[in-house]
Design a protein around this motif. Structure first.
Motif, PDB file in Angstrom:
ATOM      1  N   ARG A 144       2.055 -12.587   3.240  1.00  0.00           N
ATOM      2  CA  ARG A 144       2.988 -13.146   4.229  1.00  0.00           C
ATOM      3  C   ARG A 144       2.984 -12.348   5.526  1.00  0.00           C
ATOM      4  O   ARG A 144       3.339 -12.876   6.587  1.00  0.00           O
ATOM      5  CB  ARG A 144       4.407 -13.171   3.665  1.00  0.00           C
ATOM      6  N   TYR A 145       2.632 -11.080   5.445  1.00  0.00           N
ATOM      7  CA  TYR A 145       2.759 -10.197   6.601  1.00  0.00           C
ATOM      8  C   TYR A 145       1.418  -9.743   7.167  1.00  0.00           C
ATOM      9  O   TYR A 145       1.381  -8.962   8.110  1.00  0.00           O
ATOM     10  CB  TYR A 145       3.573  -8.969   6.208  1.00  0.00           C
ATOM     11  N   LEU A 146       0.301 -10.225   6.618  1.00  0.00           N
ATOM     12  CA  LEU A 146      -1.011  -9.783   7.065  1.00  0.00           C
ATOM     13  C   LEU A 146      -1.452 -10.527   8.320  1.00  0.00           C
ATOM     14  O   LEU A 146      -1.132 -11.708   8.519  1.00  0.00           O
ATOM     15  CB  LEU A 146      -2.046 -10.001   5.958  1.00  0.00           C
ATOM     16  N   ASP A 147      -2.211  -9.842   9.165  1.00  0.00           N
ATOM     17  CA  ASP A 147      -2.816 -10.471  10.328  1.00  0.00           C
ATOM     18  C   ASP A 147      -3.846 -11.489   9.845  1.00  0.00           C
ATOM     19  O   ASP A 147      -4.494 -11.301   8.804  1.00  0.00           O
ATOM     20  CB  ASP A 147      -3.490  -9.398  11.193  1.00  0.00           C
ATOM     21  N   GLU A 148      -4.009 -12.567  10.592  1.00  0.00           N
ATOM     22  CA  GLU A 148      -4.915 -13.629  10.169  1.00  0.00           C
ATOM     23  C   GLU A 148      -6.384 -13.244  10.323  1.00  0.00           C
ATOM     24  O   GLU A 148      -7.254 -13.865   9.717  1.00  0.00           O
ATOM     25  CB  GLU A 148      -4.632 -14.901  10.974  1.00  0.00           C
ATOM     26  N   ARG A 160      -7.309  -5.353   5.964  1.00  0.00           N
ATOM     27  CA  ARG A 160      -6.491  -6.296   6.724  1.00  0.00           C
ATOM     28  C   ARG A 160      -5.299  -5.546   7.281  1.00  0.00           C
ATOM     29  O   ARG A 160      -4.636  -4.777   6.564  1.00  0.00           O
ATOM     30  CB  ARG A 160      -5.991  -7.442   5.830  1.00  0.00           C
ATOM     31  N   ALA A 161      -5.017  -5.776   8.547  1.00  0.00           N
ATOM     32  CA  ALA A 161      -3.878  -5.119   9.191  1.00  0.00           C
ATOM     33  C   ALA A 161      -2.604  -5.929   8.964  1.00  0.00           C
ATOM     34  O   ALA A 161      -2.638  -7.169   8.944  1.00  0.00           O
ATOM     35  CB  ALA A 161      -4.137  -4.952  10.679  1.00  0.00           C
ATOM     36  N   PHE A 162      -1.492  -5.234   8.799  1.00  0.00           N
ATOM     37  CA  PHE A 162      -0.198  -5.904   8.759  1.00  0.00           C
ATOM     38  C   PHE A 162       0.264  -6.158  10.190  1.00  0.00           C
ATOM     39  O   PHE A 162       0.034  -5.349  11.098  1.00  0.00           O
ATOM     40  CB  PHE A 162       0.828  -5.049   8.024  1.00  0.00           C
ATOM     41  N   ARG A 163       0.920  -7.284  10.398  1.00  0.00           N
ATOM     42  CA  ARG A 163       1.373  -7.650  11.730  1.00  0.00           C
ATOM     43  C   ARG A 163       2.504  -6.735  12.197  1.00  0.00           C
ATOM     44  O   ARG A 163       3.248  -6.167  11.391  1.00  0.00           O
ATOM     45  CB  ARG A 163       1.856  -9.110  11.749  1.00  0.00           C
ATOM     46  N   ASP A 164       2.631  -6.655  13.509  1.00  0.00           N
ATOM     47  CA  ASP A 164       3.754  -5.921  14.090  1.00  0.00           C
ATOM     48  C   ASP A 164       5.064  -6.641  13.771  1.00  0.00           C
ATOM     49  O   ASP A 164       5.084  -7.840  13.500  1.00  0.00           O
ATOM     50  CB  ASP A 164       3.587  -5.795  15.610  1.00  0.00           C
ATOM     51  N   THR A 166       6.892  -6.436  11.214  1.00  0.00           N
ATOM     52  CA  THR A 166       7.021  -6.794   9.803  1.00  0.00           C
ATOM     53  C   THR A 166       7.375  -5.528   9.039  1.00  0.00           C
ATOM     54  O   THR A 166       7.286  -4.416   9.572  1.00  0.00           O
ATOM     55  CB  THR A 166       5.707  -7.385   9.241  1.00  0.00           C
ATOM     56  N   PRO A 167       7.801  -5.645   7.777  1.00  0.00           N
ATOM     57  CA  PRO A 167       8.176  -4.438   7.021  1.00  0.00           C
ATOM     58  C   PRO A 167       7.046  -3.425   6.872  1.00  0.00           C
ATOM     59  O   PRO A 167       7.310  -2.247   6.607  1.00  0.00           O
ATOM     60  CB  PRO A 167       8.586  -5.010   5.653  1.00  0.00           C
ATOM     61  N   TYR A 168       5.793  -3.860   7.061  1.00  0.00           N
ATOM     62  CA  TYR A 168       4.654  -2.962   6.872  1.00  0.00           C
ATOM     63  C   TYR A 168       3.899  -2.732   8.178  1.00  0.00           C
ATOM     64  O   TYR A 168       2.707  -2.406   8.173  1.00  0.00           O
ATOM     65  CB  TYR A 168       3.711  -3.529   5.812  1.00  0.00           C
ATOM     66  N   ALA A 169       4.557  -2.895   9.316  1.00  0.00           N
ATOM     67  CA  ALA A 169       3.913  -2.700  10.611  1.00  0.00           C
ATOM     68  C   ALA A 169       3.347  -1.284  10.697  1.00  0.00           C
ATOM     69  O   ALA A 169       3.951  -0.316  10.235  1.00  0.00           O
ATOM     70  CB  ALA A 169       4.923  -2.934  11.732  1.00  0.00           C
ATOM     71  N   GLY A 170       2.163  -1.188  11.297  1.00  0.00           N
ATOM     72  CA  GLY A 170       1.523   0.119  11.430  1.00  0.00           C
ATOM     73  C   GLY A 170       0.711   0.519  10.213  1.00  0.00           C
ATOM     74  O   GLY A 170       0.207   1.644  10.152  1.00  0.00           O
ATOM     75  N   GLU A 171       0.566  -0.403   9.238  1.00  0.00           N
ATOM     76  CA  GLU A 171      -0.187  -0.101   8.027  1.00  0.00           C
ATOM     77  C   GLU A 171      -1.323  -1.109   7.860  1.00  0.00           C
ATOM     78  O   GLU A 171      -1.337  -2.168   8.473  1.00  0.00           O
ATOM     79  CB  GLU A 171       0.724  -0.126   6.797  1.00  0.00           C
TER      80      GLU A 171
END
Length: 259
Positions: A144-148, A160-164, A166-171
């Motif tokens: 749900r939070y991953l960049d496309e 895969r980067a997590f979107r800004d 989001t709970p996992y931003a920067g990871e």
């Protein structure tokens, strides 16, 4: 004269009375001192600090699941005991996976401007109390939070980067899929039907990015009633197969034949 003569007599009587009260008090104090001395002598510690054998294991039950822990692997002394516990914090040298000995003393002479490399794999084991399993979180929550954007895997490892915001931003999420099972193996499942569960990834880790401090990775797995959370430096992923093998080996060592 009669009045004057009575004063010394009363003084002598008072002194006798006072001495009569002091004698029992002194005797009681002496008896108490002797008793305290005897108790202290009996209870005085005569043992030496216990040393643990390298092959010794402490049985610990977490979430009603048994783990056998090397004594020197505990990061907190208060957790170094057998029996049920809610959680424990461990660390192991990498790549040997040996339990570390006493930490080295840091002095002004040993401090360097460059921080020493992390040479340990950290492991926390905690009762999960039927919370969402790590593999379920990987399949249902993280996407749900991953960049496309889907970069090509490097050496079999996808990132895969997590979107800004989001709970996992920067990871970033690293996943290395396990090899697909052979069709003949699937057919040998009970009833001739493929199993309802699929192979777990060879490695799945959520990692912070390198900044002022080196990035760290978190990888989880579930055994019985406990969740195992491994932590290690992101830079180790350049040899991710070794890291995945080390985590599997540690899980086997700690849980043994119960795995």
């Amino acid at each position: 004269m009669t009045l004057l003569a009575s004063v010394p007599r009363r003084s002598r009587e008072f002194d006798k009375l006072r001495r009569g009260h002091l004698v029992p008090l002194l005797a009681s104090a002496l008896i108490a001192a002797i008793a305290m001395t005897l108790v202290a002598w009996v209870l005085w510690p005569t043992w030496t600090a216990r040393t643990f054998d390298n092959n010794e294991r402490i049985p610990v039950s977490i979430g009603e699941t048994l783990f056998n822990i090397p004594p020197h692997a505990f990061r907190r002394k208060v957790q170094r005991h057998s029996g049920p516990q809610e959680s424990i914090d461990l660390n192991f040298l990498y790549p040997s996976l040996a339990a570390p000995g006493a930490p080295r003393r840091v002095t002004a002479e040993t401090i360097d401007e460059t921080p020493p490399p992390i040479e340990r794999m950290f492991l926390s084991i905690a009762a999960h109390h039927d919370s969402l399993a790590p593999d379920a979180r990987l399949r249902t929550i993280y996407p749900r939070y991953l960049d496309e954007t889907r970069p090509e895997p490097q050496d079999g490892l996808s990132i895969r980067a997590f979107r800004d915001r989001t709970p996992y931003a920067g990871e970033d999420l690293f996943v290395a899929e396990a090899p697909a099972l052979d069709h003949d193996i699937l057919e040998r499942d009970a009833g001739g039907k493929p199993p309802h569960t699929f192979p777990h990834p060879a490695l799945a880790a959520r990692c912070t990015r390198d900044a002022a401090t080196p990035g760290m990775c978190l990888s989880e797995r579930r055994i019985g009633g406990a969740d195992l959370t491994f932590r290690f430096p992101r830079q180790w992923l350049t040899k991710w197969r070794d890291v995945a093998g080390a985590m599997e080996e540690l899980a086997q060592q700690l849980h043994g034949s119960h795995n």
